[in-house]
Scaffold this active site. Sequence first.
Site, PDB file in Angstrom:
ATOM      1  N   LYS A  22       0.832  -1.206   0.000  1.00 41.40           N
ATOM      2  CA  LYS A  22       0.000   0.000   0.000  1.00 41.40           C
ATOM      3  C   LYS A  22       0.863   1.251   0.000  1.00 41.40           C
ATOM      4  O   LYS A  22       0.608   2.201  -0.748  1.00 41.40           O
ATOM      5  CB  LYS A  22      -0.909  -0.006   1.232  1.00 41.40           C
ATOM      6  CG  LYS A  22      -1.705   1.284   1.428  1.00 41.40           C
ATOM      7  CD  LYS A  22      -2.594   1.220   2.649  1.00 41.40           C
ATOM      8  CE  LYS A  22      -1.853   1.447   3.942  1.00 41.40           C
ATOM      9  NZ  LYS A  22      -1.657   2.903   4.239  1.00 41.40           N
ATOM     10  N   ASN A  23       1.894   1.261   0.829  1.00 41.00           N
ATOM     11  CA  ASN A  23       2.697   2.461   0.984  1.00 41.00           C
ATOM     12  C   ASN A  23       3.659   2.702  -0.169  1.00 41.00           C
ATOM     13  O   ASN A  23       4.330   3.741  -0.209  1.00 41.00           O
ATOM     14  CB  ASN A  23       3.463   2.408   2.311  1.00 41.00           C
ATOM     15  CG  ASN A  23       2.538   2.531   3.505  1.00 41.00           C
ATOM     16  OD1 ASN A  23       1.438   3.067   3.393  1.00 41.00           O
ATOM     17  ND2 ASN A  23       2.960   2.017   4.653  1.00 41.00           N
ATOM     18  N   CYS A 117      -6.088   7.382  10.158  1.00 42.65           N
ATOM     19  CA  CYS A 117      -6.057   6.776  11.487  1.00 42.65           C
ATOM     20  C   CYS A 117      -5.787   7.811  12.574  1.00 42.65           C
ATOM     21  O   CYS A 117      -4.979   8.721  12.393  1.00 42.65           O
ATOM     22  CB  CYS A 117      -4.965   5.701  11.545  1.00 42.65           C
ATOM     23  SG  CYS A 117      -5.307   4.262  10.526  1.00 42.65           S
ATOM     24  N   ARG A 122       0.701  13.816  13.133  1.00 44.32           N
ATOM     25  CA  ARG A 122       1.238  13.725  11.776  1.00 44.32           C
ATOM     26  C   ARG A 122       1.033  15.044  11.019  1.00 44.32           C
ATOM     27  O   ARG A 122       0.350  15.102  10.007  1.00 44.32           O
ATOM     28  CB  ARG A 122       0.588  12.554  11.016  1.00 44.32           C
ATOM     29  CG  ARG A 122       0.957  11.215  11.614  1.00 44.32           C
ATOM     30  CD  ARG A 122       0.883  10.087  10.624  1.00 44.32           C
ATOM     31  NE  ARG A 122      -0.429   9.500  10.573  1.00 44.32           N
ATOM     32  CZ  ARG A 122      -0.695   8.326   9.981  1.00 44.32           C
ATOM     33  NH1 ARG A 122       0.258   7.651   9.383  1.00 44.32           N
ATOM     34  NH2 ARG A 122      -1.900   7.825   9.968  1.00 44.32           N
ATOM     35  N   ASP A 306       4.642   0.518  12.312  1.00 48.21           N
ATOM     36  CA  ASP A 306       3.489  -0.205  11.783  1.00 48.21           C
ATOM     37  C   ASP A 306       3.453  -1.672  12.202  1.00 48.21           C
ATOM     38  O   ASP A 306       2.484  -2.377  11.901  1.00 48.21           O
ATOM     39  CB  ASP A 306       3.463  -0.124  10.248  1.00 48.21           C
ATOM     40  CG  ASP A 306       2.890   1.188   9.751  1.00 48.21           C
ATOM     41  OD1 ASP A 306       2.404   1.983  10.582  1.00 48.21           O
ATOM     42  OD2 ASP A 306       2.915   1.434   8.529  1.00 48.21           O
ATOM     43  N   ARG A 398      -8.350  -1.155   4.679  1.00 52.13           N
ATOM     44  CA  ARG A 398      -7.509  -0.105   4.103  1.00 52.13           C
ATOM     45  C   ARG A 398      -6.115  -0.619   3.777  1.00 52.13           C
ATOM     46  O   ARG A 398      -5.440  -0.057   2.912  1.00 52.13           O
ATOM     47  CB  ARG A 398      -7.381   1.083   5.072  1.00 52.13           C
ATOM     48  CG  ARG A 398      -8.669   1.900   5.243  1.00 52.13           C
ATOM     49  CD  ARG A 398      -8.433   3.078   6.169  1.00 52.13           C
ATOM     50  NE  ARG A 398      -7.236   3.794   5.779  1.00 52.13           N
ATOM     51  CZ  ARG A 398      -6.265   4.136   6.606  1.00 52.13           C
ATOM     52  NH1 ARG A 398      -6.319   3.817   7.897  1.00 52.13           N
ATOM     53  NH2 ARG A 398      -5.203   4.788   6.168  1.00 52.13           N
TER      54      ARG A 398
END
Length: 419
Positions: A22-23, A117, A122, A306, A398
């Site tokens: 995903k990233n 999230c 952030r 993560d 997600r």
Amino acid sequence: MDRLEIKGGKPLSGEISISGAKNSALPILTASLLTKDSIFLKNVPRLNDVSTTVNLLRTMGVEITFHDGITIEINSSKATRPFAAYDLVKTMRASILVLGPLLGKFGFAEVSLPGGCAIGARPVNLHVESLKKMGANIEISGGYIKATAKKLKGAEIIFDTPSVTATENIIMAATLAEGETIIKNAAQEPEIEDLIIFLKKMGARIEGACSDTIKIKGVKELKGANHLILSDRIEAGTYLVAAAITGGHLRLNKISPKNLSSVLLKLEESGAFIVTSSDYVEIDMRGKRPKATNIFTGPYPGFPTDMQAQFCALNAIADGVSEITETVFENRFMHTQELQRMGANLNIDGRKVTISGADSLNGANVMATDLRASASLVLAALAAKGRTIVDRIYHIDRGYESIEEKLSQVGADIKRLHP
């Protein structure tokens, strides 16, 4: 709202193929804005965040075609609307990644402050201040970042702290800027290297991948390219912990172990037997209870934030007492309250949680609060006695492709419940 029902206590055994990261996929999708030529991407994961990004690009006029469910073709030649509305980006922090490409390509961008999230502030200040150094005029008002620049110019950018998305945003913006941009104290995650590899295929001039200093010399235009998205190291790490927490034996295919070094080290400390090759990782717990292991998160190549929640779950049933210190985000222990509902012995003190391993966990009704927290609850449920219901699993959708299908294939008793 969908839920997951899990009946625990079964050791996992078998093979799992790891999906695209995903990233990696999200910044590479947004980088397609930098060229009028077609981009062809393979190994793009089927995730809610990817769907959100695709929908966002389409609202800008980008044409996106799915070929046989394997390849995505992206053409931004008709993109004329550099605007990212709140309704589209409110569920996803990575939406900020369109800011750099839009400003670099069109000289204008209006992007909603991102959602996602609830794991910490952030802030977007690194993105904003860096683009200002490159000549952008930026105003934040009404919940939107409004940026203009006749032409971005190269600059020296020094980050106070490494930021993955800020590093990616500035790299993309700098590819079409005048002169050279130097990013110091850049983030070094493998997903950034994947983005750089892709941009260089497009004709970008970039040096310093995998280092804390990245140099980008702007070019007049970028061209189309084909690219295979990097496999997801966090998905792989999660399934490795699934094997460890159930005393099982799994082989994970289509994953590079070099991107998992810190996770593999901690799994070996927990008593796992690890075998690796260039494109797979095999873990065998041989039915043993894991040993408690201390975790200290940090930017890559440190232990990934993560994976912190997943190791909270693992240590909750491990032999001994452990400490997990979270240095990246200030609000990332929300999963601990849900783990306590299952019988975990946890004590939070600021950014540190102390865990006394319980002999066993018990099934319960729990609620996911963010993407990785939801993964930790699934892992705990796999090891727990009895039945667990995990609610609000839109978080897990997600970032994990077909998680219940992949776990079912290796022996988990898990199914999705629809309303």
